[in-house]
Design an enzyme around this catalytic site. Sequence first.
Site, PDB file in Angstrom:
ATOM      1  N   LYS A   1     -11.117  -8.619  -2.457  1.00  0.00           N
ATOM      2  CA  LYS A   1      -9.888  -8.623  -3.244  1.00  0.00           C
ATOM      3  C   LYS A   1      -9.526  -9.989  -3.798  1.00  0.00           C
ATOM      4  O   LYS A   1      -8.791 -10.078  -4.771  1.00  0.00           O
ATOM      5  CB  LYS A   1      -8.716  -8.181  -2.351  1.00  0.00           C
TER       6      LYS A   1
ATOM      7  N   TYR B   1       0.897  -1.171   0.000  1.00  0.00           N
ATOM      8  CA  TYR B   1       0.000   0.000   0.000  1.00  0.00           C
ATOM      9  C   TYR B   1       0.926   1.209   0.000  1.00  0.00           C
ATOM     10  O   TYR B   1       0.910   2.024   0.889  1.00  0.00           O
ATOM     11  CB  TYR B   1      -0.838  -0.090   1.291  1.00  0.00           C
TER      12      TYR B   1
ATOM     13  N   GLU C   1      -1.429  -1.388 -10.465  1.00  0.00           N
ATOM     14  CA  GLU C   1      -0.273  -1.743  -9.635  1.00  0.00           C
ATOM     15  C   GLU C   1       0.814  -2.362 -10.508  1.00  0.00           C
ATOM     16  O   GLU C   1       0.589  -2.705 -11.666  1.00  0.00           O
ATOM     17  CB  GLU C   1      -0.674  -2.772  -8.557  1.00  0.00           C
TER      18      GLU C   1
ATOM     19  N   HIS D   1      -2.156   7.552  -3.094  1.00  0.00           N
ATOM     20  CA  HIS D   1      -3.300   6.648  -2.970  1.00  0.00           C
ATOM     21  C   HIS D   1      -3.739   6.530  -1.507  1.00  0.00           C
ATOM     22  O   HIS D   1      -4.928   6.651  -1.193  1.00  0.00           O
ATOM     23  CB  HIS D   1      -2.952   5.265  -3.528  1.00  0.00           C
TER      24      HIS D   1
ATOM     25  N   ASP E   1      -5.164  -5.311  -9.528  1.00  0.00           N
ATOM     26  CA  ASP E   1      -5.719  -5.904  -8.310  1.00  0.00           C
ATOM     27  C   ASP E   1      -7.203  -5.530  -8.222  1.00  0.00           C
ATOM     28  O   ASP E   1      -7.583  -4.591  -7.541  1.00  0.00           O
ATOM     29  CB  ASP E   1      -4.942  -5.352  -7.109  1.00  0.00           C
TER      30      ASP E   1
ATOM     31  N   GLU F   1      -7.303  -1.761  -9.641  1.00  0.00           N
ATOM     32  CA  GLU F   1      -6.215  -1.037  -8.980  1.00  0.00           C
ATOM     33  C   GLU F   1      -4.997  -1.151  -9.874  1.00  0.00           C
ATOM     34  O   GLU F   1      -4.546  -2.254 -10.203  1.00  0.00           O
ATOM     35  CB  GLU F   1      -5.937  -1.595  -7.580  1.00  0.00           C
TER      36      GLU F   1
HETATM   37 CA    CA Z   1      -4.236  -3.535  -3.967  1.00  0.00          CA
END
Ligand code: CA
Length: 431
Positions: free
Chosen positions: A269, A144, A217, A149, A249, A215
């Site tokens: 998730k 994270y 990433e 974000h 994600d 997401e």
């Molecule tokens: Ca994530």
Amino acid sequence: MGFLFKIRKFQHNTFLMKSFVDYPQNSDFSIHNIPFGVAVFNKEYIACATRIGDIVVDLATLFDYGYIDDVEGLQENIFEAYTLNEFIELGKPVTKAVRLKIQEVLLEGSKLANDEKTIEECFYNLDEVKMLMPLHIPNYTDFYSSIEHATNVGKMFRDPENALLPNWKHLPVGYHGRASSIVVSGTDIHRPKGQTKPADATSPVFGPTKQLDFELEMGFVANQNTEMGESISVSEAEDSIFGMVLFNDWSARDIQAWEYVPLGPFLAKNFGSSISPWIVTLEALEPFRSVSPRQEPEVLDYLKFEGDKNFDIKLEVYLQPENGAENLICRSNYKYMYWNMSQQLAHHTVNGCNVEVGDVYASGTISGTTEDSFGSMLELTWRGQNPLQLSDGSERKFIEDNDTIIMRGWAEKDGIRVGFGEVEGKILPAR
Ligand code: CA
């Protein structure tokens, strides 16, 4: 020392190589890249592969023809495999040498350039190939690590005045994700169902998520098995990283908001994450190092690092409605990361947690400072308050059924381009 340094600098910054394979200047898969993946050739035969321009090269056959078999430490044809794990496990010195060997073999004027029979057997056009999941992934961890974000999410869900929680600048926050549901680009994902609690309701309801999100990433892949109790230091960490992939994600925000207290995300998730099929090595990314953000307050000793640990990788996200045009909805950059890969791996193992070959460690959503650089629908639409306007006249607060999300990433400098291609996934209705 000075001489060696100059050669290295020369190779990284200014030496433009030329291949006998033609490709457009803007190809992600230049001679400077040489990524690794796993492909099905002609629907019948699976092997490890690399790509140059729009040509996919069968490495198992290239090995058999004696072009890459003389690398020290490479004893048998480990490219005859369904995953890259065995190759990756050979470690940095070997995988690095193999990449350089392949690069040399693909150069203009090489022996292979004039060997029509081998080219005929090892080279395939993109339409003759389907890319597979390149790895067996034993474990997946999600960090994270983007301050933008974490700040956006903190502002939205908690306190705009104290968006970052007290631990955030002291350690790279992360959680253990689900490895079994990581899929390769091109795999459709069904809209997940689960519990949500509408704001005006007193008890939860069950059904398909109404707030499906992506997401943006990137993930890195570990190349060794460590023992429990062992730690990887910040300074050694890059030797334990084979390469990187684009990583989507997928997230269900309404499920997440209800379930995440106090242990973190779970079913919001673990229904799917998508990776790009080509793993780009850290060596290929070397010319694109960029200065890391200043960390204030100072971090603890075990997280201190020297040098440029960030990478300037341009990232884009597109949303494509069914039968519609691609809409560019986000432009970000991996260089914005507050915590770098070396710190993430050092922190992950500082307690003695073991890592395994093929593990994927994802960055967390990569957002920049401007509104068009936010790496999720949650942030781009500010939790649905400002819907995105698409070119077909429709709008989106979150992802709808039959929408496709496409992420692209590449680095470019001094005429050298090294890219990841794309990770793409379509959302199908709930099952
Ligand atoms: Ca994530």
